[in-house]
Enzyme design. Structure first.
Site, PDB file in Angstrom:
ATOM      1  N   CYS A 163       0.810  -1.220   0.000  1.00 50.16           N
ATOM      2  CA  CYS A 163       0.000   0.000   0.000  1.00 50.16           C
ATOM      3  C   CYS A 163       0.843   1.270   0.000  1.00 50.16           C
ATOM      4  CB  CYS A 163      -0.935   0.003   1.203  1.00 50.16           C
ATOM      5  SG  CYS A 163      -2.119  -1.366   1.202  1.00 50.16           S
TER       6      CYS A 163
ATOM      7  N   HIS B  93      -3.717   7.196   1.904  1.00 49.37           N
ATOM      8  CA  HIS B  93      -4.069   5.899   1.335  1.00 49.37           C
ATOM      9  C   HIS B  93      -5.502   5.578   1.731  1.00 49.37           C
ATOM     10  CE1 HIS B  93      -4.345   1.719   0.465  1.00 49.37           C
ATOM     11  NE2 HIS B  93      -4.091   1.307   1.688  1.00 49.37           N
TER      12      HIS B  93
ATOM     13  N   ASN C 133     -10.393   0.127  -1.945  1.00 57.33           N
ATOM     14  CA  ASN C 133      -8.977   0.104  -1.581  1.00 57.33           C
ATOM     15  C   ASN C 133      -8.200  -0.683  -2.635  1.00 57.33           C
ATOM     16  OD1 ASN C 133      -6.439  -0.362  -0.510  1.00 57.33           O
ATOM     17  ND2 ASN C 133      -7.163  -1.106   1.473  1.00 57.33           N
TER      18      ASN C 133
END
Length: 329
Positions: free
Chosen positions: A116, A256, A286
């Protein structure tokens, strides 16, 4: 002339697959009550790849969009960085194929597997390359996580999505642009919180292995939540300190998009005005490393970035890896 005072965002782009998946489809399959996913994650829907989609193809669409936005010839790009956890193959890397698809004849190309946080690591490396070589870099962050989701595991099945975001970073002599502050972190002591257990050299494929061993698993969602908040907030505070700025100077907070509750908690810890938070998780879910680049492109499309803006980008994910960047537009 070798060397540049700084780097600047010359172009932004993004791409998503055509198939949109609403929460109701997943909630029905997992036996969850309507509204469960949105209440706990902030996600309303996401995009998943079709069978014919490839990671390099999705990345190329985002990269082409960023190059067009920059008005830059393909021959100008000197380096292509692809941040992904889902390359087309374990070997060879996908970045050279991406560069080929985009006809980048003068570009080096390499994959970065930073989960990520991958886009932030790629942006840090690209900024250094631009400053020393005075040549543009294309960064693409892309993932097709729908093919790594275990559909029976609630913790990951409700979160992950497919998307690509891209930026062109170019040299500039103007002060106050590019990376003004940065902090990168890792915690290998929590290495297994999110993983794909098999498929690497530690556990290569063997006959009789369960298919679930090759799918993503989140061992402890609560612990991952806690660690993400701690690492994103800690890196964010240190990056602000490195830039010599306080939270009030940040024009847009681009976290994020892991979970709305995570980045709201991080904003609270840092004293960030919630109105500055760029939110794309509602409609895009996501997509790991792709979320910040995707969010930048979407935010720029809706309200163009203007010179002088200060951005705070922060992320944390599997590994554990984390980072934060203060970037001057």
């Amino acid at each position: 002339m070798k060397g540049a005072r700084s780097s600047c965002l010359a172009g932004l782009g993004h791409a998503v697959p055509s198939r949109r998946v609403e929460n109701a489809e997943i909630e029905e399959r997992l036996g969850l009550e309507p509204g469960w996913i949105e209440r706990r994650t902030g996600i309303r829907g996401r995009y998943w790849a079709e069978d014919t989609d490839t990671l390099s193809g999705l990345a190329a669409r985002a990269g082409e969009s960023a190059l067009n936005d920059a008005g830059m010839a393909s021959d100008d790009i000197a380096l292509t960085l692809l941040a992904t956890s889902t390359p087309d193959h374990l070997l060879p890397p996908s970045a050279p194929l991406l560069a080929h698809r985009l006809r980048l004849k003068n570009s080096g190309a390499v994959d970065l597997a930073g989960a990520c946080s991958g886009f932030l690591y790629a942006l840090t490396l690209a900024d250094g390359f631009v400053r020393t070589q005075a040549k543009p870099v294309l960064i693409v962050a892309a993932n097709i996580l729908s093919r790594r989701i275990n559909p029976a595991e609630r913790a990951s099945a409700v979160l992950f999505a497919d998307a690509a975001g891209a930026v062109v970073l170019a040299p500039t002599s103007e002060p106050g642009k590019g990376i003004l502050g940065v902090d990168l972190a890792s915690d290998g002591g929590r290495y297994g919180l999110i993983s794909v257990p098999a498929g690497g050299s530690n556990r290569p494929f063997a006959p009789g292995m369960a298919s679930e061993d090759f799918l993503m698993t989140m061992r402890d969602g609560r612990e991952m939540f806690t660690q993400a908040v701690e690492m994103m907030a800690g890196c964010g505070a240190r990056a602000l300190g490195d830039a010599g700025l306080d939270a009030a100077r940040i024009d847009r907070f681009v976290p994020h998009q892991a979970n709305a509750r995570i980045f709201d908690a991080v904003a609270g810890r840092l004293g960030i005005d919630p109105q500055t938070t760029v939110r794309t998780i509602e409609d895009y879910g996501n997509s790991s490393a792709a979320t910040i680049a995707l969010s930048l492109s979407l935010a720029h499309r809706d309200r163009p970035l203007v010179p002088g803006e200060k951005l705070l980008l922060t992320a944390a994910g599997a590994g554990l890896t984390a980072g934060a960047i203060v970037f001057g537009v």
